[in-house]
Structure formats: structure tokens, C-alpha cells
Design a protein around this motif. Structure first.
Motif, PDB file in Angstrom:
ATOM      1  N   GLY A  84       5.835  11.919  -0.479  1.00 58.61           N
ATOM      2  CA  GLY A  84       6.044  11.401   0.869  1.00 58.61           C
ATOM      3  C   GLY A  84       5.584   9.974   1.075  1.00 58.61           C
ATOM      4  O   GLY A  84       5.474   9.517   2.217  1.00 58.61           O
ATOM      5  N   VAL A  85       5.303   9.245  -0.010  1.00 62.02           N
ATOM      6  CA  VAL A  85       4.944   7.832   0.125  1.00 62.02           C
ATOM      7  C   VAL A  85       6.211   7.040   0.438  1.00 62.02           C
ATOM      8  O   VAL A  85       7.233   7.190  -0.232  1.00 62.02           O
ATOM      9  N   ASN A  86       6.152   6.204   1.450  1.00 64.04           N
ATOM     10  CA  ASN A  86       7.306   5.371   1.793  1.00 64.04           C
ATOM     11  C   ASN A  86       6.852   4.026   2.342  1.00 64.04           C
ATOM     12  O   ASN A  86       5.642   3.787   2.506  1.00 64.04           O
ATOM     13  N   ALA A  87       7.811   3.172   2.614  1.00 59.61           N
ATOM     14  CA  ALA A  87       7.500   1.811   3.055  1.00 59.61           C
ATOM     15  C   ALA A  87       6.772   1.800   4.394  1.00 59.61           C
ATOM     16  O   ALA A  87       6.037   0.848   4.701  1.00 59.61           O
ATOM     17  N   GLN A  88       6.967   2.838   5.197  1.00 57.43           N
ATOM     18  CA  GLN A  88       6.348   2.873   6.521  1.00 57.43           C
ATOM     19  C   GLN A  88       4.880   3.300   6.484  1.00 57.43           C
ATOM     20  O   GLN A  88       4.104   2.924   7.359  1.00 57.43           O
ATOM     21  N   ASN A  89       4.486   4.086   5.468  1.00 56.22           N
ATOM     22  CA  ASN A  89       3.105   4.593   5.482  1.00 56.22           C
ATOM     23  C   ASN A  89       2.229   4.093   4.347  1.00 56.22           C
ATOM     24  O   ASN A  89       1.029   4.339   4.341  1.00 56.22           O
ATOM     25  N   VAL A  90       2.809   3.397   3.362  1.00 52.77           N
ATOM     26  CA  VAL A  90       2.039   3.086   2.156  1.00 52.77           C
ATOM     27  C   VAL A  90       0.845   2.176   2.426  1.00 52.77           C
ATOM     28  O   VAL A  90      -0.241   2.398   1.887  1.00 52.77           O
ATOM     29  N   LYS A  91       1.012   1.177   3.275  1.00 52.07           N
ATOM     30  CA  LYS A  91      -0.090   0.249   3.543  1.00 52.07           C
ATOM     31  C   LYS A  91      -1.242   0.977   4.239  1.00 52.07           C
ATOM     32  O   LYS A  91      -2.406   0.873   3.828  1.00 52.07           O
ATOM     33  N   ALA A  92      -0.909   1.736   5.284  1.00 56.29           N
ATOM     34  CA  ALA A  92      -1.944   2.471   6.007  1.00 56.29           C
ATOM     35  C   ALA A  92      -2.598   3.519   5.110  1.00 56.29           C
ATOM     36  O   ALA A  92      -3.806   3.755   5.186  1.00 56.29           O
ATOM     37  N   LEU A  93      -1.806   4.142   4.255  1.00 57.85           N
ATOM     38  CA  LEU A  93      -2.335   5.156   3.342  1.00 57.85           C
ATOM     39  C   LEU A  93      -3.356   4.551   2.391  1.00 57.85           C
ATOM     40  O   LEU A  93      -4.454   5.098   2.205  1.00 57.85           O
ATOM     41  N   MET A  94      -3.009   3.431   1.789  1.00 57.54           N
ATOM     42  CA  MET A  94      -3.912   2.798   0.841  1.00 57.54           C
ATOM     43  C   MET A  94      -5.181   2.298   1.522  1.00 57.54           C
ATOM     44  O   MET A  94      -6.282   2.413   0.976  1.00 57.54           O
ATOM     45  N   GLU A  95      -5.035   1.754   2.715  1.00 59.02           N
ATOM     46  CA  GLU A  95      -6.206   1.263   3.434  1.00 59.02           C
ATOM     47  C   GLU A  95      -7.130   2.409   3.838  1.00 59.02           C
ATOM     48  O   GLU A  95      -8.351   2.284   3.778  1.00 59.02           O
ATOM     49  N   TYR A  96      -6.544   3.524   4.246  1.00 61.08           N
ATOM     50  CA  TYR A  96      -7.350   4.657   4.697  1.00 61.08           C
ATOM     51  C   TYR A  96      -8.035   5.370   3.538  1.00 61.08           C
ATOM     52  O   TYR A  96      -9.231   5.693   3.610  1.00 61.08           O
ATOM     53  N   THR A  97      -7.285   5.623   2.475  1.00 63.89           N
ATOM     54  CA  THR A  97      -7.837   6.408   1.359  1.00 63.89           C
ATOM     55  C   THR A  97      -8.554   5.564   0.325  1.00 63.89           C
ATOM     56  O   THR A  97      -9.370   6.067  -0.436  1.00 63.89           O
TER      57      THR A  97
END
Length: 324
Positions: free
Chosen positions: A190-203
């Protein structure tokens, strides 16, 4: 990209590929690494040696190859295990930069002996050992991580035990914080262009894995009616198939796949089809079966998968024998 504490997150993009052509596309468009599979609609199986050879000859990119002999879960017979070791050896001999694999026991734990032997084989070739999303089927992820660290695994592909990385982001953050210095986590599903930045910053996980399958994700909203059309066509076209037999045929395969540790990981489509079958035939018995279960590649399941893949509006069967 900066993390929550202000430190720079380097970022590495791995593309999940189903063929040499996919690898070429990923390489030409800036991917950092690829995971080469076949049969992505089954979650990814062992690719052909020819696909690996062509990719290595024409693409300058690290290629991790999947070693998975069938769909379903990750508790393998001795024969399956031996073929997996041989597959891994052959793929490494032909240039694979790493092997993605996963071995579980019947009680949803890491199979330590088999995992150790596979890791030793991979490391003897100087390549990377990646434990794939079988990790998301284990009963206790922290204990599983500790086992994989002791066994020498290089990387774990995981969604944090959730259906997708965003749903599992809290667990991913916890795993990274607790074990990130000892093993690399690769966030996938479920990694996509819309969530990848926030995902990496959060995790604070720096490596992400995606198939970039925008077309199919867009079309998935259509498949509910197609599955219903399939069931209706099956009922209409063959008078010998009644609601009970259809429900039982689906129930044996999907219920067992969902319930048995030996086949504990199936794709969301199969789960959705089971829900539809239960709703359509509430009078049928849906007790999990204990006999040896069908492989995902049996004709019936392959036909179900073809609806998911091709979005065929309807399919017609001429006899009950076409189900299996």
C-alpha cells in the motif's frame, strides 16, 4: 527528506516486479532496487531464470529474487523446502543480488532451522537475505525480529502486520525504534506517492517497497459486481450446480486457506470472495476443513484469480467438474 527529529532520511525505493519487462521499466524510471517475481496476482512466486538473466544483462540495478514455490501460506513440505533451496542456489548462480523468502512453523513462528540454512546459503554467495511478508503472519512480531537478527537476516519486508503500511504505521515505528539498528526494515503493502513521505517521516523507515500498480488499484472498485456476476453465471449455466455445492466448493478452499496455519496468508481478494459466498449462501456449512487443501493454482482458484486480474464481467461453466 527530514525525519521527526530533524535528521535526514536517505530513502530507497524498491519496486516489486513481475517480469524482466517490469525490471526494465523500474530501472529506466529511477528505482534503486527491484524484487523480481512471477505471478504477482498470487502475491509473487519464484521467477524464471530467463527473466533474471535478461534483467541482469540489460539493467544496472540490484535485483532481489523471490523464492516461493506456490501461493498460499509459508509452512512448506520437505519436498517444497528442498526445491526452494535449489531455486535459491540457481538464482544466486545467475546473478541474483539477494533472495526474498519466508519459512513459518504451523504455530505461526519463524522456522529457525530452515531460515538459518537459507540465510547461510545466501551469505555464502555474498548476497542479501530478505525475510518477506511471511513476517506479517507471525503470532509475535517482536520475538520474530529477534530470531531473524540472531539468524543473520539482512532485511525484513513488512507492513507491520496490517493489511497495508499506513494501517500498520504505529507498529512499523515501534519495530524501527526498537530494532532498526540491528536489522533493516523495508515497508511494503500500500505504499504510494500520496503516503510515502508521511510514512517515512512517521516510522523513520528509510526503505520502501511498492508495485506501483495504479491501474489495477483504480479498477478494483469494479470487481464486486463482477464477482456477483460470476456466481450468478455459474448458477444459471449449470443446473447441476446448486447453491450448496457452489458455497461448499468455495468454502473448502477459502475457509481452509484462511484458517490453517499451513496456508495462513492469502490475498484480500480471496477473503472478499469468501465473504460474498457466505452472504450469498447463508444456509451452507462454512466449517474449516482439515483435509489437505487445494493449491492456489488449481483450476477453480486460478479462475477466481483471473476475475481479479482481468476484471472479466462474467464467466460461464458447463459442468461442475470445471470448478476443480
Amino acid at each position: 527528506m527530514y525525519g521527526l527529529r530533524g535528521t535526514i532520511l536517505k530513502g530507497l525505493l524498491e519496486i516489486c516486479c513481475g517480469s524482466f519487462e517490469d525490471v526494465k521499466t523500474a530501472w529506466q524510471n529511477g528505482a534503486d532496487r527491484v524484487e523480481l517475481n512471477s505471478a504477482l496476482y498470487l502475491g509473487g512466486l519464484t521467477p524464471s531464470t530467463a527473466n533474471l538473466i535478461c534483467a541482469k544483462e540489460q539493467c544496472s540495478i540490484p535485483i532481489v529474487t523471490m523464492v516461493r514455490p506456490r501461493g498460499g501460506g509459508f509452512c512448506y513440505s520437505q519436498d517444497e523446502y528442498e526445491t526452494m533451496l535449489l531455486d535459491a542456489r540457481i538464482l544466486l548462480e545467475h546473478g541474483a543480488d539477494g533472495i526474498a523468502f519466508g519459512f513459518l512453523t504451523a504455530d505461526h513462528a519463524i522456522h529457525r532451522n530452515r531460515t538459518q540454512e537459507m540465510i547461510d546459503l545466501i551469505h555464502s554467495a555474498g548476497k542479501e537475505a530478505v525475510f518477506h511478508r511471511a513476517f506479517d503472519c507471525v503470532a509475535q512480531q517482536e520475538r520474530a525480529v529477534e530470531a531473524l537478527i540472531l539468524l543473520g537476516a539482512d532485511r525484513i519486508l513488512t507492513s507491520g502486520g496490517a493489511p497495508d503500511v499506513w494501517s500498520g504505521r504505529t507498529q512499523l515505528q515501534k519495530l524501527q525504534s526498537q530494532y532498526g539498528k540491528d536489522i533493516t526494515f523495508l515497508a511494503g503493502s500500500g505504499v504510494n506517492a500520496q503516503n510515502v513521505k508521511a510514512l517515512m517521516e512517521y516510522t523513520r523507515i528509510e526503505q520502501v517497497h511498492t508495485s506501483c500498480s495504479i491501474y489495477f488499484l483504480h479498477r478494483l472498485s469494479l470487481y464486486n459486481s463482477y464477482i456477483n456476476s460470476f456466481i450468478e453465471s455459474l448458477m444459471i449455466s449449470s443446473p447441476r450446480i446448486n447453491s450448496s455445492s457452489v458455497a461448499t466448493s468455495a468454502g473448502i478452499s477459502f475457509n481452509t486457506l484462511l484458517s490453517r496455519p499451513a496456508r495462513s496468508m492469502i490475498n484480500p481478494f480471496s477473503k472478499h470472495l469468501l465473504q460474498i459466498a457466505k452472504a450469498s449462501f447463508p444456509s451452507a456449512t462454512w466449517t474449516p476443513q482439515i483435509q489437505p487443501i487445494p493449491r492456489i493454482s488449481t483450476p477453480g482458484l486460478a479462475m477466481f484469480s483471473s476475475i481479479y486480474l482481468r476484471m472479466i464481467p462474467s464467466l460461464r461453466f458447463t459442468s461442475a467438474s470445471t470448478l476443480w
